[in-house]
Write an enzyme that holds these catalytic residues in place. Structure first.
Site, PDB file in Angstrom:
ATOM      1  N   ARG A 138       0.822  -1.205   0.000  1.00 54.17           N
ATOM      2  CA  ARG A 138       0.000   0.000   0.000  1.00 54.17           C
ATOM      3  C   ARG A 138       0.859   1.259   0.000  1.00 54.17           C
ATOM      4  NH1 ARG A 138      -4.743  -0.804   4.344  1.00 54.17           N
ATOM      5  NH2 ARG A 138      -4.308   1.426   4.503  1.00 54.17           N
TER       6      ARG A 138
ATOM      7  N   ARG B 254      -2.006   8.616   9.982  1.00 49.93           N
ATOM      8  CA  ARG B 254      -3.120   7.673  10.180  1.00 49.93           C
ATOM      9  C   ARG B 254      -3.343   7.401  11.670  1.00 49.93           C
ATOM     10  NH1 ARG B 254      -0.943   3.009   6.582  1.00 49.93           N
ATOM     11  NH2 ARG B 254      -2.827   1.852   7.112  1.00 49.93           N
TER      12      ARG B 254
HETATM   13  P1  AMP Z   1      -7.743   1.301   5.576  1.00 49.55           P
HETATM   14  O1  AMP Z   1      -7.501   0.328   4.487  1.00 49.55           O
HETATM   15  O2  AMP Z   1      -8.978   0.976   6.379  1.00 49.55           O
HETATM   16  O3  AMP Z   1      -6.544   1.536   6.448  1.00 49.55           O
HETATM   17  O4  AMP Z   1      -8.056   2.700   4.862  1.00 49.55           O
HETATM   18  C1  AMP Z   1      -7.110   3.332   4.035  1.00 49.55           C
HETATM   19  C2  AMP Z   1      -7.439   4.810   3.869  1.00 49.55           C
HETATM   20  O5  AMP Z   1      -8.727   4.947   3.258  1.00 49.55           O
HETATM   21  C3  AMP Z   1      -7.541   5.602   5.155  1.00 49.55           C
HETATM   22  O6  AMP Z   1      -6.289   6.045   5.631  1.00 49.55           O
HETATM   23  C4  AMP Z   1      -8.451   6.754   4.720  1.00 49.55           C
HETATM   24  O7  AMP Z   1      -7.743   7.671   3.921  1.00 49.55           O
HETATM   25  C5  AMP Z   1      -9.447   6.036   3.818  1.00 49.55           C
HETATM   26  N1  AMP Z   1     -10.590   5.487   4.586  1.00 49.55           N
HETATM   27  C6  AMP Z   1     -10.932   4.164   4.711  1.00 49.55           C
HETATM   28  N2  AMP Z   1     -12.040   4.005   5.456  1.00 49.55           N
HETATM   29  C7  AMP Z   1     -12.406   5.265   5.826  1.00 49.55           C
HETATM   30  C8  AMP Z   1     -13.473   5.780   6.609  1.00 49.55           C
HETATM   31  N3  AMP Z   1     -14.384   4.966   7.181  1.00 49.55           N
HETATM   32  N4  AMP Z   1     -13.558   7.123   6.770  1.00 49.55           N
HETATM   33  C9  AMP Z   1     -12.664   7.951   6.192  1.00 49.55           C
HETATM   34  N5  AMP Z   1     -11.620   7.537   5.454  1.00 49.55           N
HETATM   35  C10 AMP Z   1     -11.486   6.202   5.255  1.00 49.55           C
END
Ligand code: AMP
Length: 217
Positions: free
Chosen positions: A162, A173
Site C-alpha cells: 500500500r 493515520r
Molecule cells: P484502511 O484500508 O482501512 O486503512 O483505509 C485506508 C485509507 O482509506 C484511510 O487512511 C483513509 O484515507 C481512507 N478510509 C478508509 N475508510 C475510511 C473511513 N471509514 N472514513 C474515512 N476515510 C477512510
C-alpha cells in the site's frame, strides 16, 4: 446472521480477522479502505478525488464512505452477516451507520475492539504486503510467503504494497485514529455493544477471541 464492527488502529489485524470470518462464517467483509482503493484502480471520479488524501493518511469525507456502505447494505444479503472493517471511523459515520442499518432492517450485534500497542503497529505495517489476487495478508519478517513472491493461499505471483504503509503516512493515520476514531470505543461502550480482544496475541488466538464474541450472538 450477525453484523459486527471490527474497531482498531491501522495494523491491528482487522483485515486479517475479517478474511477469516468470511471464509469460516459466510460473512461479507465491508472494508471502506478496500472500496476506496478499488475506486482508485478503476479510475472513477471519486477514486481520483480521494487518492491524495488517502496517500497522506488523512480520512476521506464522511459522505463518501457512508455512501459506499449504504450501497453495499442495499445490494448484498450475506447469510452470515456483515463485517464492517475500517468503518465507521468518526462519530458522524457511526450515527449514519445506525440510521442506514435501521433503514435496511438490520441490527448491529457487536463491536469488537482489537487492542494493540503502537510500537507493534509500526513494525507490522511497515513490511506488510498482500496478494493482488486473493487479498491474503503477509509480512516481510512476521509472516512471509512460504515461497518468495508466491501466495500460499492461491498461488498468484502479484504481491501488492500500500502507498500509505510508510512511516510518514502512518503517523498521520495514527493521529486520525486517536483523534477521530478512538472516541467510538466510548460511544459503543455506552451502548453496551463493545467487546475488547487482545490483538497482540497470535493470529489464531485473536481469531478464537473474536469467535467467542460472535458465538454469544
Ligand atoms: P484502511 O484500508 O482501512 O486503512 O483505509 C485506508 C485509507 O482509506 C484511510 O487512511 C483513509 O484515507 C481512507 N478510509 C478508509 N475508510 C475510511 C473511513 N471509514 N472514513 C474515512 N476515510 C477512510
Amino acid at each position: 446472521m450477525t453484523n459486527i464492527i471490527l474497531l482498531g488502529p491501522p495494523g491491528a489485524g482487522k483485515g486479517t480477522q475479517a478474511k477469516r470470518l468470511v471464509d469460516e462464517r459466510q460473512m461479507v467483509q465491508l472494508s471502506t479502505g478496500d472500496m476506496l482503493r478499488e475506486a482508485r484502480t478503476s479510475g472513477t471520479e471519486m477514486g481520483k478525488k480521494v487518492a491524495a488524501v488517502m496517500d497522506a493518511g488523512h480520512l476521506v469525507t464522511d459522505d463518501i464512505v457512508v455512501g459506499l456502505i449504504e450501497e453495499k447494505l442495499l445490494t448484498e444479503h450475506p447469510a452470515g452477516g456483515f463485517i464492517f472493517d475500517g468503518f465507521p471511523r468518526t462519530l458522524k459515520q457511526a450515527d449514519a451507520l445506525g440510521v442506514v442499518m435501521a433503514h435496511v432492517g438490520q441490527t448491529l450485534d457487536a463491536v469488537i475492539e482489537i487492542r494493540v500497542d503502537d510500537e507493534v503497529l509500526k513494525q507490522r505495517i511497515v513490511g506488510r504486503y498482500t496478494c493482488g489476487n486473493c487479498g491474503a495478508v503477509y509480512h516481510d519478517t512476521n509472516h512471509p510467503t512460504k515461497v518468495a513472491g508466491v501466495c500460499d493461499n492461491c498461488g498468484a505471483t502479484t504481491m501488492k504494497r500500500r502507498a500509505d504503509d510508510t512511516e510518514e503516512a502512518l503517523r498521520t493515520r495514527m493521529l486520525a485514529y486517536y483523534r477521530d476514531t478512538s472516541p467510538l470505543i466510548g460511544y459503543y461502550y455506552a451502548k453496551e455493544q463493545l467487546s475488547t480482544v487482545d490483538g497482540l496475541a497470535e493470529m489464531d488466538a485473536v481469531a478464537a477471541s473474536v469467535a467467542k464474541v460472535l458465538d454469544k450472538h
